[in-house]
Design a protein around this motif. Sequence first.
Motif, mmCIF file in Angstrom:
data_model
loop_
_atom_site.group_PDB
_atom_site.id
_atom_site.type_symbol
_atom_site.label_atom_id
_atom_site.label_comp_id
_atom_site.label_asym_id
_atom_site.label_seq_id
_atom_site.Cartn_x
_atom_site.Cartn_y
_atom_site.Cartn_z
ATOM 1 N N PHE A 19 65.371 33.717 -7.021
ATOM 2 C CA PHE A 19 64.544 32.783 -7.782
ATOM 3 C C PHE A 19 65.403 31.888 -8.666
ATOM 4 O O PHE A 19 66.518 32.256 -9.054
ATOM 5 C CB PHE A 19 63.549 33.552 -8.663
ATOM 6 C CG PHE A 19 62.538 34.351 -7.895
ATOM 7 C CD1 PHE A 19 61.308 33.794 -7.553
ATOM 8 C CD2 PHE A 19 62.805 35.657 -7.502
ATOM 9 C CE1 PHE A 19 60.377 34.527 -6.842
ATOM 10 C CE2 PHE A 19 61.887 36.399 -6.798
ATOM 11 C CZ PHE A 19 60.659 35.828 -6.457
ATOM 12 N N SER A 20 64.860 30.720 -8.992
ATOM 13 C CA SER A 20 65.544 29.798 -9.898
ATOM 14 C C SER A 20 65.372 30.260 -11.342
ATOM 15 O O SER A 20 64.621 31.208 -11.624
ATOM 16 C CB SER A 20 64.969 28.391 -9.734
ATOM 17 O OG SER A 20 63.611 28.368 -10.180
ATOM 18 N N GLY A 21 66.045 29.570 -12.269
ATOM 19 C CA GLY A 21 65.940 29.942 -13.675
ATOM 20 C C GLY A 21 64.524 29.847 -14.214
ATOM 21 O O GLY A 21 64.055 30.737 -14.929
ATOM 22 N N GLY A 22 63.834 28.761 -13.861
ATOM 23 C CA GLY A 22 62.461 28.597 -14.326
ATOM 24 C C GLY A 22 61.534 29.653 -13.769
ATOM 25 O O GLY A 22 60.643 30.161 -14.464
ATOM 26 N N GLN A 23 61.745 30.003 -12.505
ATOM 27 C CA GLN A 23 60.915 31.042 -11.892
ATOM 28 C C GLN A 23 61.197 32.403 -12.512
ATOM 29 O O GLN A 23 60.291 33.207 -12.720
ATOM 30 C CB GLN A 23 61.170 31.070 -10.384
ATOM 31 C CG GLN A 23 60.629 29.852 -9.647
ATOM 32 C CD GLN A 23 61.058 29.834 -8.189
ATOM 33 O OE1 GLN A 23 62.175 30.229 -7.858
ATOM 34 N NE2 GLN A 23 60.173 29.382 -7.312
ATOM 35 N N ARG A 24 62.453 32.664 -12.836
ATOM 36 C CA ARG A 24 62.794 33.937 -13.478
ATOM 37 C C ARG A 24 62.137 34.034 -14.857
ATOM 38 O O ARG A 24 61.695 35.115 -15.255
ATOM 39 C CB ARG A 24 64.307 34.066 -13.629
ATOM 40 C CG ARG A 24 65.036 34.193 -12.316
ATOM 41 C CD ARG A 24 66.500 34.517 -12.554
ATOM 42 N NE ARG A 24 67.287 34.277 -11.354
ATOM 43 C CZ ARG A 24 68.512 34.726 -11.183
ATOM 44 N NH1 ARG A 24 69.095 35.443 -12.122
ATOM 45 N NH2 ARG A 24 69.183 34.471 -10.082
#
Length: 419
Positions: free
Chosen positions: A182-187
Amino acid sequence: MSENPKDAAVTIPAQSTGGEAAGKSGDREVLLKVSGLQKHFPIKKGLLQRQVGAVHAVDGLDFEVRAGETLGVVGESGCGKSTMGRLITRLLEPTAGKIEFEGKDITHLGVGGMRPLRRDVQMIFQDPYSSLNPRHTIGTIVGAPFKLQGVEPEGGIKKEVQRLLSVVGLNPEHYNRYPHEFSGGQRQRIGIARALALKPKLVVADEPVSALDVSIQAQVVNLLDDLQQELGLTYVIIAHDLSVVRHVSDRIAVMYLGKIVELADRDALYKAPMHPYTKALMSAVPIPDPARKSAKSERILLQGDVPSPISPPTGCRFHTRCWKATQICKTTEPKLVELKPGQQVACHHPENFEDQAPQDTVLLTVAKAAAELVADEVLAESAETSAAVAAEVAETAASESEAPADEAGESEAPKGAQD
Protein backbone atom coordinates in the motif's frame (compact mmCIF):
# COMPACT_ATOMS: atom_id res chain seq x y z
CA MET A 1 -8.34 2.72 -5.55
CA SER A 2 -10.91 5.36 -6.43
CA GLU A 3 -11.07 8.27 -4.00
CA ASN A 4 -14.18 10.15 -2.95
CA PRO A 5 -14.80 12.85 -5.59
CA LYS A 6 -15.55 15.35 -2.84
CA ASP A 7 -12.19 14.65 -1.19
CA ALA A 8 -10.24 14.76 -4.41
CA ALA A 9 -11.56 18.22 -5.28
CA VAL A 10 -11.08 19.81 -1.89
CA THR A 11 -8.14 21.97 -0.98
CA ILE A 12 -7.94 22.87 2.69
CA PRO A 13 -10.03 26.05 3.07
CA ALA A 14 -10.00 28.72 5.74
CA GLN A 15 -13.45 27.87 7.04
CA SER A 16 -15.21 24.61 7.77
CA THR A 17 -18.31 23.33 9.47
CA GLY A 18 -16.29 23.07 12.67
CA GLY A 19 -16.95 26.76 13.31
CA GLU A 20 -20.61 26.06 14.06
CA ALA A 21 -19.61 23.41 16.55
CA ALA A 22 -17.21 25.82 18.22
CA GLY A 23 -20.03 28.07 19.32
CA LYS A 24 -21.86 25.17 20.91
CA SER A 25 -18.86 23.46 22.48
CA GLY A 26 -19.39 25.30 25.75
CA ASP A 27 -22.69 23.46 26.23
CA ARG A 28 -21.11 20.00 25.90
CA GLU A 29 -19.85 17.87 28.74
CA VAL A 30 -16.11 17.72 29.44
CA LEU A 31 -14.70 14.46 28.11
CA LEU A 32 -11.03 15.01 28.98
CA LYS A 33 -9.57 17.30 31.63
CA VAL A 34 -5.84 17.83 32.11
CA SER A 35 -4.39 19.68 35.11
CA GLY A 36 -0.73 20.53 35.72
CA LEU A 37 0.48 17.76 33.38
CA GLN A 38 4.26 17.24 33.36
CA LYS A 39 6.66 14.79 31.75
CA HIS A 40 10.38 14.98 32.50
CA PHE A 41 12.72 12.48 30.86
CA PRO A 42 15.75 11.81 33.11
CA ILE A 43 19.29 12.23 31.78
CA LYS A 44 21.66 9.65 33.24
CA LYS A 45 25.43 9.38 32.95
CA GLY A 46 28.25 7.32 34.29
CA LEU A 47 28.71 3.72 35.25
CA LEU A 48 26.09 3.96 37.98
CA GLN A 49 23.66 5.78 35.69
CA ARG A 50 23.08 8.65 38.05
CA GLN A 51 20.58 11.28 37.01
CA VAL A 52 22.32 14.54 36.13
CA GLY A 53 19.35 16.39 34.67
CA ALA A 54 16.02 16.05 32.92
CA VAL A 55 14.38 17.00 29.65
CA HIS A 56 11.30 19.09 30.45
CA ALA A 57 9.27 17.81 27.49
CA VAL A 58 5.89 18.78 28.97
CA ASP A 59 5.99 21.20 31.88
CA GLY A 60 2.55 22.07 33.22
CA LEU A 61 -0.46 21.84 30.87
CA ASP A 62 -4.03 22.76 31.78
CA PHE A 63 -6.87 22.29 29.26
CA GLU A 64 -10.20 20.60 28.65
CA VAL A 65 -11.64 18.77 25.65
CA ARG A 66 -15.41 18.66 25.32
CA ALA A 67 -17.37 15.84 23.74
CA GLY A 68 -17.73 16.15 19.97
CA GLU A 69 -15.19 18.94 19.46
CA THR A 70 -11.76 18.99 17.83
CA LEU A 71 -8.83 20.51 19.69
CA GLY A 72 -5.87 21.33 17.47
CA VAL A 73 -2.37 21.51 18.98
CA VAL A 74 0.36 23.39 17.10
CA GLY A 75 3.93 24.44 17.77
CA GLU A 76 7.52 24.04 16.62
CA SER A 77 9.23 20.67 16.54
CA GLY A 78 10.37 19.71 20.03
CA CYS A 79 7.73 21.73 21.88
CA GLY A 80 6.18 18.62 23.46
CA LYS A 81 3.11 18.09 21.26
CA SER A 82 3.64 14.37 20.60
CA THR A 83 4.65 13.72 24.21
CA MET A 84 1.43 15.37 25.34
CA GLY A 85 -0.56 13.11 23.00
CA ARG A 86 1.08 10.00 24.41
CA LEU A 87 0.47 11.19 27.96
CA ILE A 88 -3.28 11.72 27.55
CA THR A 89 -3.63 8.30 25.90
CA ARG A 90 -1.54 6.87 28.76
CA LEU A 91 1.14 5.44 26.50
CA LEU A 92 3.59 7.35 28.74
CA GLU A 93 3.57 7.70 32.51
CA PRO A 94 3.24 11.35 33.64
CA THR A 95 5.83 12.84 35.99
CA ALA A 96 3.20 15.00 37.68
CA GLY A 97 -0.29 16.36 37.11
CA LYS A 98 -3.71 14.83 36.66
CA ILE A 99 -5.60 13.36 33.70
CA GLU A 100 -9.35 12.82 33.98
CA PHE A 101 -11.44 10.99 31.38
CA GLU A 102 -15.22 11.26 31.82
CA GLY A 103 -14.62 12.38 35.39
CA LYS A 104 -12.41 9.38 36.26
CA ASP A 105 -8.77 9.86 37.26
CA ILE A 106 -6.64 7.79 34.86
CA THR A 107 -3.28 9.43 35.65
CA HIS A 108 -1.58 6.39 37.14
CA LEU A 109 -3.73 3.48 36.00
CA GLY A 110 -1.74 0.35 35.21
CA VAL A 111 -2.07 -1.89 32.16
CA GLY A 112 -4.98 -3.79 33.70
CA GLY A 113 -6.79 -0.61 34.73
CA MET A 114 -6.36 0.98 31.32
CA ARG A 115 -7.49 -2.07 29.35
CA PRO A 116 -11.25 -1.24 29.53
CA LEU A 117 -10.49 2.41 28.67
CA ARG A 118 -8.59 1.44 25.53
CA ARG A 119 -11.97 1.01 23.84
CA ASP A 120 -12.72 4.70 24.44
CA VAL A 121 -9.26 6.25 23.89
CA GLN A 122 -7.30 5.50 20.72
CA MET A 123 -4.38 7.04 18.86
CA ILE A 124 -3.47 7.55 15.21
CA PHE A 125 0.32 7.61 14.86
CA GLN A 126 2.38 9.96 12.73
CA ASP A 127 4.39 7.52 10.62
CA PRO A 128 2.17 5.18 8.57
CA TYR A 129 5.22 3.07 7.69
CA SER A 130 6.57 2.19 11.14
CA SER A 131 3.17 1.99 12.92
CA LEU A 132 2.07 -1.09 10.96
CA ASN A 133 3.71 -4.48 11.52
CA PRO A 134 5.12 -5.58 8.11
CA ARG A 135 4.75 -9.28 9.06
CA HIS A 136 0.99 -9.08 9.59
CA THR A 137 -1.77 -8.79 7.04
CA ILE A 138 -4.13 -5.84 7.02
CA GLY A 139 -6.92 -8.05 8.35
CA THR A 140 -4.79 -9.08 11.32
CA ILE A 141 -3.71 -5.49 12.05
CA VAL A 142 -7.19 -3.95 11.93
CA GLY A 143 -8.73 -6.94 13.72
CA ALA A 144 -6.18 -6.92 16.57
CA PRO A 145 -8.22 -4.60 18.87
CA PHE A 146 -11.16 -7.04 18.82
CA LYS A 147 -8.98 -9.94 19.91
CA LEU A 148 -7.12 -7.94 22.56
CA GLN A 149 -10.37 -6.68 24.09
CA GLY A 150 -12.23 -9.98 23.69
CA VAL A 151 -14.92 -8.34 21.55
CA GLU A 152 -16.84 -10.42 19.01
CA PRO A 153 -18.53 -8.05 16.54
CA GLU A 154 -21.76 -9.01 14.86
CA GLY A 155 -21.06 -11.11 11.80
CA GLY A 156 -17.52 -11.93 12.91
CA ILE A 157 -14.21 -10.10 12.96
CA LYS A 158 -13.47 -10.53 9.24
CA LYS A 159 -16.76 -8.99 8.19
CA GLU A 160 -16.31 -6.05 10.58
CA VAL A 161 -12.72 -5.45 9.41
CA GLN A 162 -13.86 -5.42 5.79
CA ARG A 163 -16.58 -2.92 6.72
CA LEU A 164 -14.00 -0.67 8.41
CA LEU A 165 -11.74 -0.82 5.36
CA SER A 166 -14.68 0.26 3.23
CA VAL A 167 -15.48 3.12 5.63
CA VAL A 168 -11.97 4.59 5.30
CA GLY A 169 -12.01 4.30 1.51
CA LEU A 170 -10.09 1.05 0.95
CA ASN A 171 -11.08 -2.07 -0.95
CA PRO A 172 -12.49 -4.71 1.47
CA GLU A 173 -10.98 -7.40 -0.75
CA HIS A 174 -7.49 -6.26 0.34
CA TYR A 175 -8.04 -7.98 3.67
CA ASN A 176 -5.18 -10.46 3.10
CA ARG A 177 -2.61 -8.01 1.74
CA TYR A 178 0.49 -6.79 3.60
CA PRO A 179 1.42 -3.17 4.45
CA HIS A 180 4.22 -2.96 1.86
CA GLU A 181 1.60 -3.34 -0.89
CA PHE A 182 0.00 0.00 0.00
CA SER A 183 0.97 3.63 -0.49
CA GLY A 184 1.57 6.05 2.38
CA GLY A 185 -1.93 7.49 2.21
CA GLN A 186 -3.48 4.04 2.14
CA ARG A 187 -1.39 2.95 5.12
CA GLN A 188 -2.59 5.95 7.08
CA ARG A 189 -6.17 4.96 6.27
CA ILE A 190 -5.39 1.50 7.65
CA GLY A 191 -4.15 3.13 10.85
CA ILE A 192 -7.35 5.15 11.04
CA ALA A 193 -9.44 1.99 10.56
CA ARG A 194 -7.55 0.27 13.39
CA ALA A 195 -8.09 3.27 15.70
CA LEU A 196 -11.84 3.32 14.97
CA ALA A 197 -12.38 -0.45 15.32
CA LEU A 198 -13.76 -0.32 18.88
CA LYS A 199 -15.78 2.88 18.30
CA PRO A 200 -13.74 5.11 20.65
CA LYS A 201 -14.97 8.35 22.18
CA LEU A 202 -11.61 10.15 21.99
CA VAL A 203 -9.07 9.89 19.17
CA VAL A 204 -5.63 11.51 19.46
CA ALA A 205 -4.12 12.00 15.99
CA ASP A 206 -0.38 12.72 16.09
CA GLU A 207 0.37 14.61 12.87
CA PRO A 208 -1.83 12.29 10.79
CA VAL A 209 -0.97 13.88 7.43
CA SER A 210 2.62 15.17 7.86
CA ALA A 211 4.13 12.07 6.21
CA LEU A 212 1.76 12.21 3.21
CA ASP A 213 1.92 13.97 -0.14
CA VAL A 214 0.08 17.27 -0.31
CA SER A 215 -2.33 15.79 -2.86
CA ILE A 216 -3.33 13.12 -0.33
CA GLN A 217 -3.47 15.32 2.77
CA ALA A 218 -6.82 16.93 1.95
CA GLN A 219 -8.39 13.51 1.34
CA VAL A 220 -7.32 12.16 4.74
CA VAL A 221 -8.34 15.39 6.51
CA ASN A 222 -11.79 15.27 4.91
CA LEU A 223 -12.08 11.59 5.86
CA LEU A 224 -11.42 12.45 9.52
CA ASP A 225 -14.00 15.24 9.31
CA ASP A 226 -16.64 12.94 7.79
CA LEU A 227 -15.99 10.19 10.35
CA GLN A 228 -16.39 12.69 13.19
CA GLN A 229 -19.82 13.70 11.94
CA GLU A 230 -20.93 10.11 11.35
CA LEU A 231 -19.59 8.57 14.59
CA GLY A 232 -19.68 11.57 16.95
CA LEU A 233 -15.93 11.38 17.62
CA THR A 234 -13.86 13.78 19.72
CA TYR A 235 -10.43 14.64 18.31
CA VAL A 236 -7.15 15.99 19.63
CA ILE A 237 -5.19 16.64 16.44
CA ILE A 238 -1.48 17.41 16.75
CA ALA A 239 0.06 19.14 13.74
CA HIS A 240 2.51 21.76 12.60
CA ASP A 241 0.62 22.68 9.42
CA LEU A 242 -1.48 25.71 10.35
CA SER A 243 -3.78 25.38 7.32
CA VAL A 244 -4.67 21.79 8.30
CA VAL A 245 -5.34 22.81 11.89
CA ARG A 246 -7.49 25.73 10.80
CA HIS A 247 -9.62 23.45 8.64
CA VAL A 248 -10.36 20.75 11.20
CA SER A 249 -10.27 22.43 14.62
CA ASP A 250 -12.90 24.06 16.80
CA ARG A 251 -10.31 25.31 19.29
CA ILE A 252 -6.53 25.58 18.99
CA ALA A 253 -3.79 25.30 21.61
CA VAL A 254 -0.40 26.83 20.75
CA MET A 255 2.54 25.17 22.52
CA TYR A 256 6.05 26.49 23.05
CA LEU A 257 8.78 24.64 24.93
CA GLY A 258 6.47 22.37 26.91
CA LYS A 259 3.79 24.91 27.78
CA ILE A 260 0.55 26.22 26.26
CA VAL A 261 1.00 29.93 25.50
CA GLU A 262 -2.41 30.50 23.90
CA LEU A 263 -5.69 28.57 23.79
CA ALA A 264 -8.58 30.01 21.80
CA ASP A 265 -11.42 29.40 19.38
CA ARG A 266 -10.15 28.90 15.86
CA ASP A 267 -11.66 32.03 14.32
CA ALA A 268 -10.56 34.28 17.19
CA LEU A 269 -7.02 32.93 17.06
CA TYR A 270 -6.56 33.45 13.33
CA LYS A 271 -8.30 36.82 13.31
CA ALA A 272 -6.48 38.38 16.27
CA PRO A 273 -3.68 36.28 17.82
CA MET A 274 -2.77 37.64 21.25
CA HIS A 275 0.55 35.96 22.03
CA PRO A 276 3.62 37.24 20.12
CA TYR A 277 4.67 33.67 19.35
CA THR A 278 1.25 32.91 17.86
CA LYS A 279 1.48 36.06 15.75
CA ALA A 280 4.89 34.94 14.48
CA LEU A 281 3.47 31.53 13.57
CA MET A 282 0.54 33.09 11.71
CA SER A 283 2.86 35.37 9.74
CA ALA A 284 4.62 32.28 8.36
CA VAL A 285 1.46 31.04 6.61
CA PRO A 286 1.85 31.77 2.86
CA ILE A 287 -0.94 33.75 1.22
CA PRO A 288 -1.72 32.50 -2.34
CA ASP A 289 -2.40 35.91 -3.84
CA PRO A 290 -0.56 36.95 -7.06
CA ALA A 291 -1.40 40.60 -6.33
CA ARG A 292 0.81 40.42 -3.23
CA LYS A 293 3.81 39.10 -5.14
CA SER A 294 5.63 42.43 -5.13
CA ALA A 295 4.34 43.50 -1.73
CA LYS A 296 6.79 43.70 1.15
CA SER A 297 6.69 40.59 3.32
CA GLU A 298 5.36 41.09 6.82
CA ARG A 299 6.66 37.76 8.00
CA ILE A 300 8.08 37.82 11.53
CA LEU A 301 11.49 36.16 11.71
CA LEU A 302 12.37 34.87 15.17
CA GLN A 303 15.99 35.09 16.21
CA GLY A 304 17.90 32.01 17.25
CA ASP A 305 16.58 28.54 17.98
CA VAL A 306 14.20 27.18 20.57
CA PRO A 307 16.07 27.01 23.93
CA SER A 308 17.01 23.62 25.29
CA PRO A 309 14.22 21.85 27.22
CA ILE A 310 16.95 20.58 29.58
CA SER A 311 17.35 24.08 31.06
CA PRO A 312 14.41 26.23 29.88
CA PRO A 313 14.61 30.03 30.39
CA THR A 314 13.24 31.58 33.56
CA GLY A 315 10.02 33.60 33.48
CA CYS A 316 8.30 33.53 30.10
CA ARG A 317 10.01 30.87 28.02
CA PHE A 318 9.59 32.91 24.85
CA HIS A 319 11.37 36.01 26.19
CA THR A 320 14.72 34.99 24.62
CA ARG A 321 13.21 35.39 21.11
CA CYS A 322 10.43 37.93 21.69
CA TRP A 323 10.59 41.52 20.40
CA LYS A 324 8.40 42.77 23.27
CA ALA A 325 10.27 41.19 26.20
CA THR A 326 10.89 43.31 29.29
CA GLN A 327 12.37 42.57 32.71
CA ILE A 328 9.12 41.12 34.06
CA CYS A 329 9.13 38.59 31.20
CA LYS A 330 12.55 37.39 32.35
CA THR A 331 11.70 37.08 36.04
CA THR A 332 7.97 36.26 36.28
CA GLU A 333 6.24 33.43 34.44
CA PRO A 334 2.90 34.61 32.99
CA LYS A 335 -0.15 32.53 33.85
CA LEU A 336 -2.56 31.24 31.22
CA VAL A 337 -5.54 33.53 31.84
CA GLU A 338 -8.68 34.34 29.87
CA LEU A 339 -8.25 37.88 28.54
CA LYS A 340 -11.13 37.65 26.07
CA PRO A 341 -14.14 35.30 26.13
CA GLY A 342 -12.86 31.92 24.93
CA GLN A 343 -9.27 33.14 24.48
CA GLN A 344 -6.63 32.28 27.10
CA VAL A 345 -3.15 33.77 26.83
CA ALA A 346 0.06 33.54 28.87
CA CYS A 347 1.76 36.88 28.15
CA HIS A 348 2.65 40.07 30.03
CA HIS A 349 2.52 42.19 26.86
CA PRO A 350 -0.17 40.56 24.64
CA GLU A 351 -1.01 41.55 21.09
CA ASN A 352 -4.42 43.08 20.26
CA PHE A 353 -5.12 43.75 23.93
CA GLU A 354 -4.19 46.17 26.67
CA ASP A 355 -0.77 45.72 28.26
CA GLN A 356 -0.87 43.49 31.32
CA ALA A 357 2.35 45.03 32.70
CA PRO A 358 2.26 48.69 31.57
CA GLN A 359 4.67 49.72 34.33
CA ASP A 360 7.46 47.68 32.72
CA THR A 361 8.37 49.28 29.40
CA VAL A 362 12.17 48.92 29.12
CA LEU A 363 12.98 46.29 26.49
CA LEU A 364 15.59 43.65 27.14
CA THR A 365 18.69 43.58 24.96
CA VAL A 366 17.51 40.35 23.32
CA ALA A 367 14.16 42.02 22.55
CA LYS A 368 15.92 44.91 20.78
CA ALA A 369 17.87 42.40 18.70
CA ALA A 370 14.70 40.46 17.90
CA ALA A 371 12.90 43.66 16.86
CA GLU A 372 15.48 44.19 14.11
CA LEU A 373 14.13 41.06 12.38
CA VAL A 374 10.51 42.25 12.56
CA ALA A 375 9.08 44.53 9.85
CA ASP A 376 8.51 48.14 10.90
CA GLU A 377 4.87 47.86 9.81
CA VAL A 378 4.34 44.92 12.18
CA LEU A 379 5.95 46.75 15.09
CA ALA A 380 3.83 49.83 14.41
CA GLU A 381 0.67 47.77 14.10
CA SER A 382 1.46 45.98 17.37
CA ALA A 383 1.91 49.29 19.21
CA GLU A 384 -1.19 50.86 17.63
CA THR A 385 -3.52 47.96 18.34
CA SER A 386 -2.39 47.67 21.95
CA ALA A 387 -2.84 51.42 22.49
CA ALA A 388 -6.19 51.49 20.69
CA VAL A 389 -7.57 48.56 22.66
CA ALA A 390 -6.35 50.09 25.92
CA ALA A 391 -8.08 53.39 25.04
CA GLU A 392 -11.26 51.54 24.09
CA VAL A 393 -11.27 49.67 27.40
CA ALA A 394 -10.79 52.92 29.32
CA GLU A 395 -13.58 54.60 27.34
CA THR A 396 -15.94 51.68 28.00
CA ALA A 397 -15.18 51.78 31.72
CA ALA A 398 -15.84 55.54 31.81
CA SER A 399 -19.17 55.21 29.96
CA GLU A 400 -20.28 52.41 32.32
CA SER A 401 -19.54 54.59 35.34
CA GLU A 402 -21.66 57.40 33.88
CA ALA A 403 -24.53 55.06 32.95
CA PRO A 404 -26.12 54.80 36.45
CA ALA A 405 -26.41 58.59 36.73
CA ASP A 406 -28.08 58.81 33.31
CA GLU A 407 -30.48 56.01 34.15
CA ALA A 408 -31.39 57.72 37.42
CA GLY A 409 -32.17 60.96 35.58
CA GLU A 410 -34.35 59.11 33.06
CA SER A 411 -36.27 57.30 35.78
CA GLU A 412 -37.09 60.61 37.51
CA ALA A 413 -38.37 62.28 34.33
CA PRO A 414 -41.68 60.40 34.09
CA LYS A 415 -42.33 61.11 37.75
CA GLY A 416 -41.91 64.84 37.22
CA ALA A 417 -44.21 64.71 34.18
CA GLN A 418 -46.92 63.04 36.23
CA ASP A 419 -46.65 65.73 38.90
